[in-house]
Design an enzyme around this catalytic site. Structure first.
Site, PDB file in Angstrom:
ATOM      1  N   ASP A 128      -3.255   7.372  -6.303  1.00  0.00           N
ATOM      2  CA  ASP A 128      -2.669   7.038  -4.785  1.00  0.00           C
ATOM      3  C   ASP A 128      -1.145   6.645  -4.891  1.00  0.00           C
ATOM      4  O   ASP A 128      -0.530   6.310  -5.558  1.00  0.00           O
ATOM      5  CB  ASP A 128      -4.013   5.657  -4.666  1.00  0.00           C
ATOM      6  CG  ASP A 128      -3.878   5.136  -3.283  1.00  0.00           C
ATOM      7  OD1 ASP A 128      -3.055   5.587  -1.670  1.00  0.00           O
ATOM      8  OD2 ASP A 128      -5.009   4.706  -2.655  1.00  0.00           O
TER       9      ASP A 128
HETATM   10  C1  BGC Z   1      -4.433   4.332   0.209  1.00  0.00           C
HETATM   11  C2  BGC Z   1      -5.311   5.392   0.566  1.00  0.00           C
HETATM   12  C3  BGC Z   1      -4.814   5.925   1.594  1.00  0.00           C
HETATM   13  C4  BGC Z   1      -2.554   6.051   0.941  1.00  0.00           C
HETATM   14  C5  BGC Z   1      -1.575   6.173   2.018  1.00  0.00           C
HETATM   15  C6  BGC Z   1      -2.958   3.695  -0.358  1.00  0.00           C
HETATM   16  O1  BGC Z   1      -2.937   2.189   0.129  1.00  0.00           O
HETATM   17  O2  BGC Z   1      -5.166   3.838  -0.738  1.00  0.00           O
HETATM   18  O3  BGC Z   1      -6.651   5.404   0.313  1.00  0.00           O
HETATM   19  O4  BGC Z   1      -4.681   7.651   1.621  1.00  0.00           O
HETATM   20  O5  BGC Z   1      -2.084   4.800   0.702  1.00  0.00           O
HETATM   21  O6  BGC Z   1      -1.134   6.029   2.982  1.00  0.00           O
END
Ligand code: BGC
Length: 775
Positions: A304
Site C-alpha cells: 500500500d
Molecule cells: C489506500 C489504498 C489505495 C492507495 C493508492 C492508500 O492510501 O489505502 O486503498 O489504493 O492509497 O491511492
C-alpha cells in the site's frame, strides 16, 4: 447451494491467461481462446519473461518494482522523471490526475518507456477506480446492498472502459476487506460483513474489470485489497492493529481473496495495519505461505502507499533499509510510492540478504501481468483524441447504467402508513442538507468524478412530477455537520405547506472513507433536531439517508414514517432516487451488514457465535425497567446490553419493498446429507402485495455442534426473484458437504458430521426453518 458466480469466476481465471503474444501485431478484439491456446500463450509469456530477464541489468530489474505516485511530483520534477523512465527505473505510475497534469506528459512518459528505455518495457498506469471512473456508481457498500453480481460486474466493466480510454490498465479494486465495524470509515469501500456475499460480489467486480481476456485493451487488471485483516482495525480507528485468530482469518477474512484469485485477479495490495502484531507489509505468512504456497497466486503483490516505510513507525523496521529488506523478503513485489527498493536492494543483495533469484521472481510476477495485459501492443490511451474520449466517457448509456444500478442499492428500512412511494399530485417539502449536494452524493474515492456532472434530486423530482404536484425546497441545514438552526424556520414553514415531507440527510462524503472513522455514528450536526422539528408538524415524514455507513438513528427512527438508506449513490443519484421514491421501481436493496442500534453495540454481526447464555426477549431487563436495589441476578443474566438490547436495529439481509412477500412450503430433498451428496432446498415465495417487486431469498445454515463453536447462522446462498402481484415462484438452493467446511483448531479445513439447522429467509433473523444431518 445455489450456483453462484464463483464457478464462473474460475473459468474467467483460466481465460484471463489468454493474453495475445506480446511484441506481435495488435489484435484489437482478441476473443476467448481454447484451453490449448491458453497453454501455449502461457508458455509464450513464460518464455518472454525469461527473454526479458536475461537482458535486464540489476537496476532495470529493480526498476520494475517501482510504482511512483504522480501526485507527489511537481512540474519541476518532470525532467528527472523522464530520465528515470528512460533508464528503466520506473515500472508504473499511480493516480495520474488529468485535470492537474498535462495529458501529453503522460503519453510522453509512455513513449519514452517504449521507445527509449533499454528494453522498451511499457509503463503500467494504476488508479483508484473504486466505484466508477467519471461515471460514478454507488459506493461499494451501496453496490453490495443490491446483492446483484450482474450489476456489479456491469459497473466495473463501464469503469474499465472509461479508465482505459485514458490509458489506465490497472485499478486498486476490489476492496474485499470484511468489516464488522461501521465506525471504520473505509467500511464504505467494502462489500459488507459476509464472506460469501463479499466473495461473490468481489469476483463479479474482478470479472467486470478484467473481462475474460486481459489482453482486451478495455480491461483493467484488478487488485484485491488489503491483504489482510485491515477491516478489523481496532475500535474502527483506521490503520490500527488487527487481532484475528488464524481460524477466524481463514474462515471469514481470507475467502474473498481466495475467490478473487481463483477468478484470475491479477494483483494484491498489502495492508497498512498489523495483523497479530506483524505489519501486513512485512508478513511472509501472508504473502509467501498463504498467497503463493497455499493458493498458488501468480500475479504480483504491491505494497500500500508508503506502507513499506510505515513499518518504521510501526516499530517493526529500524530504518528504510531494514524496511526494504523486510518487505522484499515478505514477498512484496512492487513498492508503491516510496523508493526503498531502489535505494537499498542492491546493497542488500551484495550482503546476501536478498538474492537475485528472489528479485527475478518479483520482476517476473510483474512482467507476467504486463504481458497478459498486452501492454506492448496497447501502451497508449485508448482514446486518441478528445472527440474519441467524449464518445466513451460519461456516455448516455453509461449514465443510464449508473442510474439503474443506484436504484437497486436503496434499502427501505421502514415504511409505516405506506408514506412511500410518494404520489403525484402531492405537495412535497424537500428538506435536508443532502438533497442538493452534488459533491456529497458521489461518496468517497472519486479521483476522476466531478460534481459538475452530478444529477441531483431536486430537478429530478420536479421532472418526475411535472405539473402534477409541487416540490418545495428548504435545506434547513447547509451541510451535514451544520449546527446552525438558522434555516429551521423556513424548513418548518415549507413542511407545513406540504402534504408530505421528504428529508434528505445523513453524512457528507468526507465523513467516511480512508482515515475518516467516527466514534459517534449518529446523524451529524443539528440534523436530529431538524427532523424532530419537522416531525412536530404532524405531516407524514419520509427520510432518505445518504451515508458511507449505517447510522445510529435514535429517536429519528420513530419520528420518521419511512426511512430509505441510499448510501452515496453517485452521479445519477437524483434521477435514481426520484424513480424509486415515486414508485416507478420498488426498492429492492438488502443490508450487506448488520445495522447497529448504536455505536456501543459494535462489533455486531449476524454470523457470531452463541454464548453460554444467549439473550432472548425475556431473559434480561431493560435499563429503564430495572428496580432500584434489586438483587443482583434478578433482572436476568444473559449476553445483552441493558440499554441497546440484544438485537441490532436491522439485521443483515434486511430490506423492505413496496410490496409484501410470503415464504411457504419449505422442502429439503432429504433429512441426511452424505459427503458426496447434495441437498436441494426450495421454498415458495409469493408476492402478496400490490406492486411488482424483487425479493432476495437467503439460505442460512447453523452447524449445531462442532469441534469449535460454530456461528448461529451462515449465509450459504441467495436468489433474487422479481414477482408481479399475486405471482409465486419456487427458489431453489443446492447444498453440498463442501459448503459446510470450516477450519478446525488445527487449521485444517474439515467437514464435520452432525446436526444442522437451515433457513430460507428474508434476512438473518427470521425465515422458514428445517434441518438435516450431515453424515
Ligand atoms: C489506500 C489504498 C489505495 C492507495 C493508492 C492508500 O492510501 O489505502 O486503498 O489504493 O492509497 O491511492
Amino acid at each position: 447451494m445455489k450456483k453462484h458466480p464463483l464457478t464462473v469466476g474460475v473459468m474467467a481465471g483460466l481465460l484471463s491467461l489468454a493474453a495475445t503474444l506480446p511484441l506481435q501485431a495488435a489484435n484489437e478484439t482478441s476473443n476467448f481462446s481454447t484451453p490449448r491456446q491458453q497453454m501455449l500463450q502461457q508458455e509464450d509469456i513464460a518464455s518472454q519473461i525469461e527473454h526479458l530477464l536475461a537482458q535486464m541489468s540489476i537496476h532495470e530489474k529493480i526498476g520494475q518494482l517501482a510504482l511512483r505516485d504522480w501526485g507527489t511530483f511537481g512540474a519541476s520534477d518532470m525532467k528527472s522523471i523522464k530520465q528515470a523512465v528512460r533508464e528503466g527505473r520506473v515500472s508504473g505510475f499511480l493516480n495520474v490526475n488529468f485535470s492537474a497534469v498535462d495529458k501529453n506528459a503522460f503519453e510522453e512518459l509512455q513513449r519514452i518507456a517504449v521507445e527509449e528505455s533499454p528494453l522498451g518495457i511499457p509503463l503500467l498506469f494504476g488508479q483508484d477506480v473504486i466505484h466508477g471512473y467519471e461515471t460514478i456508481f454507488p459506493i461499494p457498500l451501496g453496490q453490495a446492498a443490491s446483492w446483484n453480481p450482474e450489476l456489479i460486474r456491469n459497473g466495473a466493466r463501464i469503469a474499465a472502459q472509461e479508465a482505459s480510454a485514458d490509458g489506465i490498465r490497472w485499478t486498486f479494486a476490489p476492496m474485499i476487506d470484511i468489516s464488522r465495524d461501521p465506525r471504520w470509515g473505509r467500511i464504505a469501500e467494502t462489500l459488507g460483513e459476509d464472506p460469501l456475499l463479499t466473495s461473490i460480489l468481489g469476483v463479479a467486480m474482478v470479472e467486470g474489470f478484467q473481462t475474460s481476456n486481459l489482453a482486451d485493451p478495455t480491461s483493467l487488471a484488478a487488485c484485491g485489497k488489503h491483504f489482510a485483516g485491515y477491516g478489523a482495525a481496532e475500535g474502527g480507528r483506521d490503520y490500527n492493529s488487527a487481532y484475528i485468530p488464524e481460524r477466524l482469518l481463514r474462515d471469514i477474512y481470507l475467502p474473498p481473496f481466495k475467490a478473487g484469485i481463483d477468478a484470475g485477479m491479477q494483483s494484491i495490495m498489502s495492508t497498512y495495519s498489523t495483523l497479530n502484531d506483524v505489519p501486513g507489509t512485512g508478513s511472509p505468512f501472508l504473502f509467501k505461505q498463504i498467497l503463493r504456497d497455499e493458493w498458488g497466486f501468480d500475479g504480483f503483490v504491491v505494497s500500500d502507499w508508503n506502507a513499506v516505510m510505515e513499518m518504521v513507525p510501526h516499530g517493526f523496521a529500524r530504518d528504510a533499509r531494514h524496511a526494504a529488506n523486510l518487505a522484499a523478503n515478505a514477498g512484496i513485489d512492487m513498492e508503491m510510492h516510496t523508493d526503498t527498493y531502489e535505494k537499498f536492494l542492491p546493497q542488500l543483495m551484495d550482503e546476501g540478504k536478498f538474492s537475485e533469484a528472489q528479485l527475478d521472481t518479483a520482476v517476473a510476477n510483474i512482467l507476467r501481468v504486463k504481458l497478459r495485459l498486452d501492454l506492448w501492443n496497447h501502451p497508449y490511451p485508448r482514446a486518441q483524441s478528445e472527440a474519441e474520449r467524449e464518445q466513451i466517457i460519461r456516455s448516455a448509456q453509461f449514465l443510464d447504467a449508473a442510474k439503474e444500478a443506484a436504484k437497486e442499492t436503496f434499502v427501505l428500512l421502514k415504511n409505516d402508513k405506506k408514506v412511500l412511494p410518494l404520489k403525484k399530485g402531492q405537495t412535497v417539502a424537500v428538506i435536508g442538507p443532502l438533497a442538493e449536494a452534488p459533491h456529497e452524493q458521489l461518496g468517497t474515492w472519486i479521483y476522476n468524478g466531478d460534481k459538475k456532472h452530478s444529477r441531483t434530486l431536486l430537478p429530478a423530482l420536479r421532472a418526475m412530477v411535472g405539473d402534477e404536484g409541487e416540490i418545495l425546497y428548504a435545506a434547513g441545514l447547509d451541510y451535514s455537520r451544520d449546527m446552525s438552526t438558522r434555516g429551521f424556520k423556513a424548513a418548518v414553514k415549507a413542511a407545513r405547506k406540504a402534504d408530505v415531507i421528504l428529508y434528505v440527510g445523513g453524512e457528507e462524503s468526507i465523513l467516511s472513507g480512508e482515515g475518516h472513522s467516527r466514534g459517534d455514528i449518529r446523524l451529524p450536526g443539528a440534523q436530529a433536531e431538524l427532523v424532530a422539528a419537522l416531525a412536530e408538524t404532524g405531516k407524514p415524514l419520509a427520510m432518505v439517508l445518504m451515508a458511507g455507513r449505517p447510522l445510529q438513528l435514535d429517536d429519528t427512527l420513530e419520528q420518521a414514517d419511512a426511512v430509505m438508506m441510499a448510501w452515496h449513490p453517485g452521479t445519477m443519484a437524483g434521477p435514481a432516487l426520484a424513480d424509486v421514491l415515486y414508485g416507478e421501481t420498488s426498492p429492492s436493496g438488502r443490508l450487506p451488514l448488520t445495522w447497529p442500534v448504536g455505536a456501543g453495540q459494535i462489533p455486531i454481526y449476524y454470523n457470531h457465535l452463541a454464548t453460554g447464555r444467549p439473550a432472548t426477549d425475556d431473559n434480561y431487563t431493560r435499563i429503564e425497567k430495572i428496580e432500584r436495589e434489586v438483587f443482583q441476578h434478578q433482572p436476568g443474566n444473559s449476553s445483552n446490553l441493558l440499554d441497546y438490547g440484544h438485537k441490532p436495529l436491522f439485521p443483515f439481509g434486511y430490506g423492505l419493498t413496496y410490496s409484501e412477500f410470503e415464504y411457504s412450503d419449505l422442502q429439503v430433498s432429504s433429512t441426511t446429507l452424505d459427503a458426496n451428496g447434495q441437498l436441494s432446498i426450495s421454498a415458495t415465495i409469493t408476492n402478496s402485495g400490490r406492486t411488482t417487486a424483487t425479493e432476495t431469498a437467503q439460505l442460512y445454515v447453523r452447524d449445531l455442534v462442532g469441534s469449535v463453536s460454530r456461528p448461529v447462522r451462515e449465509l450459504k446462498g441467495f436468489e433474487r426473484v422479481t414477482l408481479a402481484p399475486g405471482e409465486s415462484r419456487r427458489v431453489q438452493f443446492h447444498l453440498t458437504a463442501e459448503d459446510l467446511a470450516f477450519h478446525n483448531a488445527q487449521m485444517e479445513q474439515v467437514i464435520e458430521p452432525g446436526e444442522f439447522r437451515l433457513w430460507v429467509a428474508p434476512d438473518a433473523q427470521s425465515g422458514l426453518e428445517s434441518g438435516f444431518t450431515l453424515r
